[in-house]
Design a protein around this motif. Structure first.
Motif, short mmCIF file in Angstrom:
data_model
loop_
_atom_site.label_atom_id
_atom_site.label_comp_id
_atom_site.label_asym_id
_atom_site.label_seq_id
_atom_site.Cartn_x
_atom_site.Cartn_y
_atom_site.Cartn_z
N THR A 155 0.81 -1.21 0.00
CA THR A 155 0.00 0.00 0.00
C THR A 155 0.84 1.26 0.00
O THR A 155 0.34 2.34 -0.29
CB THR A 155 -0.93 0.02 1.23
N THR A 156 2.15 1.14 0.34
CA THR A 156 2.97 2.33 0.44
C THR A 156 4.03 2.43 -0.64
O THR A 156 4.53 3.52 -0.91
CB THR A 156 3.67 2.38 1.82
N ASP A 157 4.42 1.35 -1.23
CA ASP A 157 5.47 1.37 -2.24
C ASP A 157 4.98 1.97 -3.55
O ASP A 157 3.79 2.02 -3.83
CB ASP A 157 5.98 -0.04 -2.54
N GLY A 158 5.93 2.42 -4.36
CA GLY A 158 5.63 2.83 -5.72
C GLY A 158 5.54 1.58 -6.58
O GLY A 158 5.24 0.50 -6.09
N PRO A 159 5.84 1.71 -7.87
CA PRO A 159 5.80 0.52 -8.74
C PRO A 159 6.74 -0.56 -8.20
O PRO A 159 7.95 -0.35 -8.09
CB PRO A 159 6.29 1.08 -10.10
N ALA A 160 6.18 -1.70 -7.84
CA ALA A 160 6.96 -2.78 -7.23
C ALA A 160 7.67 -3.59 -8.29
O ALA A 160 7.15 -3.83 -9.37
CB ALA A 160 6.05 -3.66 -6.39
N VAL A 170 20.78 -10.65 -13.60
CA VAL A 170 19.58 -10.21 -12.89
C VAL A 170 18.61 -9.57 -13.89
O VAL A 170 19.00 -8.66 -14.64
CB VAL A 170 19.91 -9.20 -11.77
N THR A 171 17.37 -10.06 -13.91
CA THR A 171 16.33 -9.47 -14.74
C THR A 171 15.30 -8.83 -13.82
O THR A 171 14.62 -9.54 -13.07
CB THR A 171 15.64 -10.52 -15.63
N ARG A 172 15.21 -7.53 -13.83
CA ARG A 172 14.28 -6.82 -12.95
C ARG A 172 12.98 -6.55 -13.71
O ARG A 172 12.98 -5.94 -14.78
CB ARG A 172 14.90 -5.52 -12.46
N VAL A 173 11.87 -7.02 -13.16
CA VAL A 173 10.58 -6.86 -13.81
C VAL A 173 9.58 -6.28 -12.82
O VAL A 173 9.70 -6.44 -11.60
CB VAL A 173 10.04 -8.22 -14.34
N ALA A 174 8.59 -5.59 -13.36
CA ALA A 174 7.50 -5.09 -12.52
C ALA A 174 6.63 -6.26 -12.09
O ALA A 174 6.38 -7.18 -12.87
CB ALA A 174 6.68 -4.07 -13.29
N LEU A 175 6.16 -6.24 -10.85
CA LEU A 175 5.29 -7.32 -10.38
C LEU A 175 4.06 -7.46 -11.26
O LEU A 175 3.57 -8.56 -11.50
CB LEU A 175 4.87 -7.06 -8.93
N ALA A 176 3.55 -6.32 -11.74
CA ALA A 176 2.35 -6.35 -12.59
C ALA A 176 2.60 -7.06 -13.91
O ALA A 176 1.65 -7.48 -14.58
CB ALA A 176 1.86 -4.93 -12.85
N ASP A 177 3.87 -7.20 -14.31
CA ASP A 177 4.19 -7.86 -15.57
C ASP A 177 4.40 -9.37 -15.42
O ASP A 177 4.65 -10.05 -16.40
CB ASP A 177 5.46 -7.25 -16.18
N ILE A 178 4.32 -9.87 -14.20
CA ILE A 178 4.44 -11.31 -13.97
C ILE A 178 3.03 -11.92 -13.98
O ILE A 178 2.21 -11.59 -13.13
CB ILE A 178 5.13 -11.61 -12.62
N LEU A 179 2.76 -12.78 -14.95
CA LEU A 179 1.45 -13.42 -15.02
C LEU A 179 1.37 -14.60 -14.06
O LEU A 179 0.37 -14.75 -13.34
CB LEU A 179 1.19 -13.91 -16.45
N ALA A 180 2.40 -15.43 -14.07
CA ALA A 180 2.38 -16.64 -13.24
C ALA A 180 3.81 -17.13 -13.05
O ALA A 180 4.74 -16.72 -13.75
CB ALA A 180 1.53 -17.73 -13.90
#
Length: 266
Positions: A155-160, A170-180
């Protein structure tokens, strides 16, 4: 490794540790005064040192419970694996605790020039029963901090973001871009919205411990899905479901009714 490193899970440990230490030292302090009252013929220094060394080594041993929790979260699946991991960890925790306080007492009483005897092997089962309580207190603290800390961050973080590690890469991805996320032998495979499927050497339970509080749910012993990305639930004749996440389909086992309720609730 949420938000680029291990700081999230490390903070969970360091937030839970004071709670565990406070509970153990409070209990052992009570035990000290009880022992002094029940055995007035025994010098107070004996129960005081015995309980203090027990508390110190119990706190020093809790890293074993933490490692077990990271490998197999207490609310993870399958249940037999969780039980097996934590049973072995409890035995290791108790051995580390008992051997630790034994030598610490021998050292302390030796420095005080006081006689001390303790049947290390004969009292292990007795100590194991008490250690089971401490182990449960520790893992409960980890579980509680995971839930509270994870929800607070969401609830407090920006784009996770999440770091998918493959050796030094290391591959950094947005949580919203992970489907499964799915099991793949000794690895887990991430299904991303852009079609990539990077691998990371880890157990699915360890990834679930990090992503569970961030909107992911276990639908199968081999699958973890992003609740926000579910587009369709299709019932199967077997009583199971098929979960559509855009181009990806994941199974939803009837053995995970909590997941079904979570997905239906959106």
């Amino acid at each position: 490794m949420t938000n680029g490193d291990q700081s999230g899970t490390d903070r969970i440990f360091w937030r839970a540790l004071p709670l565990f230490a406070a509970a153990i030292f409070t209990l052992n302090t009570i035990n000290t005064f009880t022992a002094i009252q029940d055995r007035p013929d025994v010098p107070w220094i004996y129960p005081a040192v015995s309980q203090a060394t027990s508390a110190i080594t119990a706190v020093a041993s809790i890293w074993i419970a933490w490692l077990a929790y990271r490998i197999a979260p207490v609310d993870g699946r399958p249940r037999w694996r969780v039980l097996m991991v934590h049973t072995l960890a409890l035995l290791a925790f108790s051995v580390f605790h008992v051997v630790g306080f034994y030598y610490l007492r021998m050292l302390t009483f030796g420095l005080l020039d006081l006689p001390y005897e303790y049947n290390l092997s004969g009292r292990f089962i007795y100590e194991l029963r008490k250690d089971a309580f401490g182990y449960v207190v520790g893992t409960t603290a980890f579980w509680g901090m995971t839930r509270l800390y994870g929800q607070a961050r969401s609830t407090t973080d920006g784009p996770a973001t999440f770091d998918i590690r493959d050796g030094a890469r290391v591959t950094r991805v947005a949580l919203a871009d992970i489907l499964a996320v799915s099991s793949a032998g000794n690895y887990v495979e991430f299904a991303l919205v852009d079609g990539r499927k990077p691998l990371m050497r880890s157990s699915l339970s360890a990834v679930e411990a990090e992503l569970g509080p961030r909107g992911f749910v276990r639908t199968h012993r081999s699958w973890l899905v992003n609740v926000a990305r579910v587009t369709e639930l299709r019932p199967e004749k077997s009583g199971d479901y098929s979960v559509a996440l855009g181009p990806v389909e994941a199974p939803l086992s009837r053995r995970f009714p909590e997941a079904l309720a979570r997905l239906r609730a959106g």
